[in-house]
Write a protein that holds these residues in place. Sequence first.
Motif, PDB file in Angstrom:
ATOM      1  N   ARG A  36      28.735  65.500 -14.401  1.00  0.00           N
ATOM      2  CA  ARG A  36      29.561  66.659 -14.720  1.00  0.00           C
ATOM      3  C   ARG A  36      30.805  66.704 -13.851  1.00  0.00           C
ATOM      4  NH1 ARG A  36      26.904  72.038 -14.658  1.00  0.00           N
ATOM      5  NH2 ARG A  36      28.800  72.463 -15.773  1.00  0.00           N
ATOM      6  N   GLY A  37      31.266  65.566 -13.369  1.00  0.00           N
ATOM      7  CA  GLY A  37      32.432  65.501 -12.493  1.00  0.00           C
ATOM      8  C   GLY A  37      33.696  65.972 -13.189  1.00  0.00           C
ATOM      9  N   PRO A  38      34.777  66.149 -12.429  1.00  0.00           N
ATOM     10  CA  PRO A  38      36.002  66.695 -13.021  1.00  0.00           C
ATOM     11  C   PRO A  38      36.699  65.732 -13.979  1.00  0.00           C
ATOM     12  CG  PRO A  38      36.388  66.054 -10.756  1.00  0.00           C
ATOM     13  CD  PRO A  38      34.919  65.906 -11.003  1.00  0.00           C
ATOM     14  N   HIS A  39      36.489  64.443 -13.849  1.00  0.00           N
ATOM     15  CA  HIS A  39      37.182  63.480 -14.694  1.00  0.00           C
ATOM     16  C   HIS A  39      36.226  62.705 -15.584  1.00  0.00           C
ATOM     17  CE1 HIS A  39      40.882  64.363 -12.723  1.00  0.00           C
ATOM     18  NE2 HIS A  39      40.311  64.175 -11.543  1.00  0.00           N
ATOM     19  N   VAL A  40      35.128  63.331 -15.964  1.00  0.00           N
ATOM     20  CA  VAL A  40      34.159  62.684 -16.846  1.00  0.00           C
ATOM     21  C   VAL A  40      34.330  63.284 -18.237  1.00  0.00           C
ATOM     22  CG1 VAL A  40      31.726  62.314 -17.336  1.00  0.00           C
ATOM     23  CG2 VAL A  40      32.541  62.257 -14.998  1.00  0.00           C
ATOM     24  N   SER A  41      34.501  62.443 -19.216  1.00  0.00           N
ATOM     25  CA  SER A  41      34.687  62.907 -20.583  1.00  0.00           C
ATOM     26  C   SER A  41      33.566  62.365 -21.455  1.00  0.00           C
ATOM     27  CB  SER A  41      36.040  62.434 -21.117  1.00  0.00           C
ATOM     28  OG  SER A  41      36.166  62.778 -22.473  1.00  0.00           O
TER      29      SER A  41
ATOM     30  N   PRO B 262      40.171  58.387 -21.541  1.00  0.00           N
ATOM     31  CA  PRO B 262      40.472  59.499 -20.634  1.00  0.00           C
ATOM     32  C   PRO B 262      41.198  59.078 -19.373  1.00  0.00           C
ATOM     33  CG  PRO B 262      38.157  58.951 -20.531  1.00  0.00           C
ATOM     34  CD  PRO B 262      38.745  58.133 -21.633  1.00  0.00           C
ATOM     35  N   TRP B 263      41.162  57.788 -18.996  1.00  0.00           N
ATOM     36  CA  TRP B 263      41.825  57.344 -17.784  1.00  0.00           C
ATOM     37  C   TRP B 263      43.346  57.376 -17.931  1.00  0.00           C
ATOM     38  CZ3 TRP B 263      38.553  54.468 -20.781  1.00  0.00           C
ATOM     39  CH2 TRP B 263      39.160  53.516 -21.613  1.00  0.00           C
ATOM     40  N   ASN B 264      43.863  57.436 -19.174  1.00  0.00           N
ATOM     41  CA  ASN B 264      45.305  57.505 -19.374  1.00  0.00           C
ATOM     42  C   ASN B 264      45.857  58.900 -19.104  1.00  0.00           C
ATOM     43  OD1 ASN B 264      45.549  54.831 -20.055  1.00  0.00           O
ATOM     44  ND2 ASN B 264      45.250  55.194 -22.229  1.00  0.00           N
ATOM     45  N   GLN B 265      45.007  59.907 -19.010  1.00  0.00           N
ATOM     46  CA  GLN B 265      45.469  61.267 -18.785  1.00  0.00           C
ATOM     47  C   GLN B 265      45.514  61.630 -17.302  1.00  0.00           C
ATOM     48  OE1 GLN B 265      42.957  63.775 -21.121  1.00  0.00           O
ATOM     49  NE2 GLN B 265      43.861  63.120 -23.049  1.00  0.00           N
ATOM     50  N   LEU B 266      45.145  60.713 -16.424  1.00  0.00           N
ATOM     51  CA  LEU B 266      45.185  61.005 -14.995  1.00  0.00           C
ATOM     52  C   LEU B 266      46.614  60.886 -14.476  1.00  0.00           C
ATOM     53  CD1 LEU B 266      42.042  59.044 -13.804  1.00  0.00           C
ATOM     54  CD2 LEU B 266      42.251  61.476 -14.213  1.00  0.00           C
ATOM     55  N   SER B 267      46.928  61.682 -13.488  1.00  0.00           N
ATOM     56  CA  SER B 267      48.270  61.635 -12.916  1.00  0.00           C
ATOM     57  C   SER B 267      48.433  60.359 -12.085  1.00  0.00           C
ATOM     58  CB  SER B 267      48.508  62.865 -12.043  1.00  0.00           C
ATOM     59  OG  SER B 267      47.684  62.805 -10.900  1.00  0.00           O
ATOM     60  N   PRO B 268      49.669  59.917 -11.874  1.00  0.00           N
ATOM     61  CA  PRO B 268      49.885  58.693 -11.089  1.00  0.00           C
ATOM     62  C   PRO B 268      49.475  58.832  -9.629  1.00  0.00           C
ATOM     63  CG  PRO B 268      51.850  59.268 -12.336  1.00  0.00           C
ATOM     64  CD  PRO B 268      50.897  60.390 -12.489  1.00  0.00           C
ATOM     65  N   THR B 269      49.356  60.058  -9.137  1.00  0.00           N
ATOM     66  CA  THR B 269      48.986  60.260  -7.740  1.00  0.00           C
ATOM     67  C   THR B 269      47.494  60.473  -7.553  1.00  0.00           C
ATOM     68  OG1 THR B 269      49.387  62.626  -7.937  1.00  0.00           O
ATOM     69  CG2 THR B 269      51.240  61.240  -7.211  1.00  0.00           C
ATOM     70  N   TYR B 270      46.701  60.339  -8.631  1.00  0.00           N
ATOM     71  CA  TYR B 270      45.247  60.520  -8.521  1.00  0.00           C
ATOM     72  C   TYR B 270      44.659  59.404  -7.665  1.00  0.00           C
ATOM     73  CZ  TYR B 270      40.356  60.863  -9.779  1.00  0.00           C
ATOM     74  OH  TYR B 270      38.992  60.975  -9.724  1.00  0.00           O
ATOM     75  N   GLN B 271      43.828  59.775  -6.717  1.00  0.00           N
ATOM     76  CA  GLN B 271      43.218  58.794  -5.829  1.00  0.00           C
ATOM     77  C   GLN B 271      41.861  58.396  -6.391  1.00  0.00           C
ATOM     78  OE1 GLN B 271      43.082  60.306  -1.878  1.00  0.00           O
ATOM     79  NE2 GLN B 271      45.295  60.274  -1.636  1.00  0.00           N
ATOM     80  N   TYR B 272      41.755  57.167  -6.823  1.00  0.00           N
ATOM     81  CA  TYR B 272      40.510  56.652  -7.364  1.00  0.00           C
ATOM     82  C   TYR B 272      39.511  56.411  -6.250  1.00  0.00           C
ATOM     83  CZ  TYR B 272      43.116  55.858 -11.628  1.00  0.00           C
ATOM     84  OH  TYR B 272      43.868  56.028 -12.755  1.00  0.00           O
ATOM     85  N   LYS B 273      38.245  56.387  -6.593  1.00  0.00           N
ATOM     86  CA  LYS B 273      37.191  56.133  -5.613  1.00  0.00           C
ATOM     87  C   LYS B 273      36.966  54.630  -5.493  1.00  0.00           C
ATOM     88  CE  LYS B 273      34.682  60.406  -6.455  1.00  0.00           C
ATOM     89  NZ  LYS B 273      33.405  60.990  -6.862  1.00  0.00           N
TER      90      LYS B 273
END
Length: 81
Positions: free
Chosen positions: A38-43, A52-63
């Motif tokens: 149920r994370g914030p970026h799970v679709s 859904p990875w195309n909707q992330l901002s360029p400054t999003y820090q991946y894990k």
Amino acid sequence: MIRTMIQHAQKHPGLIPQFFFLFVGMGGASLYLIRLARGPHVSWDRKNNPEPWNQLSPTYQYKLVAVNTDYKSLKKQGPDF
């Protein structure tokens, strides 16, 4: 399965703590996986949002883990012959 566990616990009372910790561990692992899902970026909607990875901002820090290794500074671990 639970009926056989209860029968074993009645015959061998030393198994009761083992069954308790088994169920607590399984419950904790299940709750942890549900929290991850149920994370914030799970679709879960694949029809309306197939990528859904195309909707992330360029400054999003991946894990991700980045290890910077300079091979020139590594020391030789074996002996010289």
